[in-house]
Design an enzyme around this catalytic site. Structure first.
Site, PDB file in Angstrom:
ATOM      1  N   ASP A   1       0.845  -1.191   0.000  1.00 12.39           N
ATOM      2  CA  ASP A   1       0.000   0.000   0.000  1.00 12.39           C
ATOM      3  C   ASP A   1       0.884   1.245   0.000  1.00 12.39           C
ATOM      4  OD1 ASP A   1      -2.158  -1.679   0.130  1.00 12.39           O
ATOM      5  OD2 ASP A   1      -2.611  -1.312   2.242  1.00 12.39           O
TER       6      ASP A   1
ATOM      7  N   SER B   1      -8.971  -1.082  14.704  1.00  5.89           N
ATOM      8  CA  SER B   1      -8.137  -0.845  13.523  1.00  5.89           C
ATOM      9  C   SER B   1      -8.315   0.553  12.957  1.00  5.89           C
ATOM     10  CB  SER B   1      -8.429  -1.895  12.444  1.00  5.89           C
ATOM     11  OG  SER B   1      -9.642  -1.643  11.773  1.00  5.89           O
TER      12      SER B   1
ATOM     13  N   ASP C   1     -11.392  -5.803   6.124  1.00  2.00           N
ATOM     14  CA  ASP C   1     -10.580  -7.021   6.170  1.00  2.00           C
ATOM     15  C   ASP C   1     -10.318  -7.446   7.610  1.00  2.00           C
ATOM     16  OD1 ASP C   1     -10.412  -7.113   3.379  1.00  2.00           O
ATOM     17  OD2 ASP C   1      -8.682  -5.764   3.371  1.00  2.00           O
TER      18      ASP C   1
ATOM     19  N   GLY D   1     -22.343  -0.627  11.937  1.00  3.64           N
ATOM     20  CA  GLY D   1     -22.241  -2.015  12.367  1.00  3.64           C
ATOM     21  C   GLY D   1     -22.367  -2.993  11.226  1.00  3.64           C
TER      22      GLY D   1
END
Length: 297
Positions: free
Chosen positions: A13, A275, A245, A217
Site C-alpha cells: 500500500d 483498527s 478485512d 455495524g
C-alpha cells in the site's frame, strides 16, 4: 485453534495522507506518505492470525523489495507463507489517498497477483486441511472459483468478500457458504440500495450474508432466520483502510471457534473499531488480547 487458509492478494500500500482528497483535475498537497504492506488477502490473513487463528496464505509476490517485505510482514504476524510463491516482476501495489476524516480512495495495480490464475500442485491439500477458506476478488477469478470448488469438495466452509465488486459466476456462488459485502458491494450485486433488501436478495445466491455497514455495524441474514443487526463501537476514525478485512479475519476466527453469530459479529466489530483508530491497513490490525479487552468494555 481455527485453521484458516487465505487465497488472495498481497499488495504494498502506497498511502498518501491529505486534509481533503483531490477532485478530478485538482492538485493538493499531502502531509505524509507511507508504504504499508496490504492487499485484501494478506490483510485478512494478518487479521485472522492476530485474532488467534492458525493461518496459511496462498498467493504471489514479485521478486522485488516489496515482495520481500510483504512476505516478512506476513510471517512476523504468524502467517504460514510456505504457499506464497515468488514470481518474476513487480509485486502488487495499492495507491491510497486517506483524508482527515478517515475516508479513502484506492487504485490497485495487480502485479504478481495477476499471475495467480489457477491452483498450483499442493494448494488443494492445503485448503482441504483447513476449517475455513477466505476469498476475495483481487486475484484472477478462475483461481477464486478453483479455490472455492476445492473447499466444497473437502467440506471446508468458504467465506467470500466480493471486492472489488463484479458479477459473480454461478460456479463460484454455489461453493460459497458466507458472503460478506459492504453496502456498496451489496448494491452492485443486487441493484438494491437498501442494505436489508440487498442482503435478503443475496440469499437467492448464497445461504448466509453479512453486510458491513461501517460505523453503523453489520447486518446478518440467513435462509430461514430473522435478520440480525449488530452495532459497531462508537469511535473517532483515523484511517478506515483495512477495516473490512480486519472484520472478516476476526469474524472467521470467532465463527471457527463456534461463537454464535451475534457474538461473533460483535467481536469482529470490536477488532475493526480498534483498527480504524490507527493508520494503515495491516499495521493497524489488533491482536487477540486487545480485541478481547475492547469486546468486554
Amino acid at each position: 485453534m481455527t485453521d484458516i487458509v487465505v487465497l488472495g492478494s498481497t499488495n504494498m500500500d502506497l498511502v498518501t495522507y491529505v486534509e481533503k482528497a483531490p477532485q478530478r483535475g485538482e492538485t493538493v498537497t499531502g502531509r505524509e506518505f507511507r508504504t504499508i504492506p496490504g492487499g485484501k488477502g494478506a490483510n485478512q490473513a494478518i487479521a485472522a492470525a492476530r485474532a488467534g487463528g492458525d493461518v496459511s496464505m496462498i498467493g504471489a509476490v514479485g521478486n522485488d523489495a516489496f515482495g520481500t517485505r510483504l512476505r516478512s510482514t506476513l510471517e512476523h504476524s504468524g502467517v504460514d507463507t510456505d504457499d506464497l510463491r515468488t514470481v518474476e516482476g513487480p509485486s502488487g501495489t495499492a495507491h491510497i489517498v486517506v483524508d482527515d476524516e478517515g475516508g479513502n480512495a484506492i487504485v490497485v495495480i495487480p502485479g504478481a497477483n495477476g499471475t495467480l490464475d489457477h491452483l498450483s500442485p499442493g494448494d488443494e491439500g492445503v485448503i482441504a486441511s483447513a476449517d475455513l477458506l477466505l476469498l476475495q476478488l483481487e486475484i484472477p477469478l478462475p483461481a477464486v472459483v478453483a479455490g472455492a470448488q476445492a473447499a466444497r469438495r473437502h467440506g471446508v466452509r468458504t467465506v467470500l468478500t466480493p471486492s472489488p465488486a463484479q458479477p459473480l459466476p454461478d460456479e463460484l456462488l454455489i461453493a460459497v457458504d458466507l458472503l460478506v459485502p459492504n453496502e456498496h458491494e451489496a448494491t452492485t450485486l443486487t441493484g438494491r440500495t437498501d442494505p436489508r433488501e440487498a442482503a435478503i436478495g443475496l440469499l437467492d445466491l448464497v445461504p448466509e450474508v453479512v453486510v458491513t455497514l461501517g460505523a453503523a455495524g453489520s447486518l446478518y441474514v440467513a435462509r430461514g432466520a430473522d435478520p440480525v443487526t449488530v452495532p459497531a463501537p462508537k469511535v473517532a476514525p483515523v484511517d478506515t483502510t483495512g477495516a473490512g478485512d480486519t472484520f472478516v479475519g476476526a469474524l472467521a476466527v470467532a465463527r471457527g471457534e463456534g461463537r454464535p453469530m451475534r457474538e461473533a459479529l460483535a467481536w469482529a466489530a470490536a477488532a475493526a473499531a480498534l483498527s480504524v483508530q490507527r493508520e494503515g491497513a495491516s499495521a493497524s490490525m489488533p491482536y487477540r488480547p486487545e480485541i478481547e479487552a475492547r469486546y468486554a468494555s
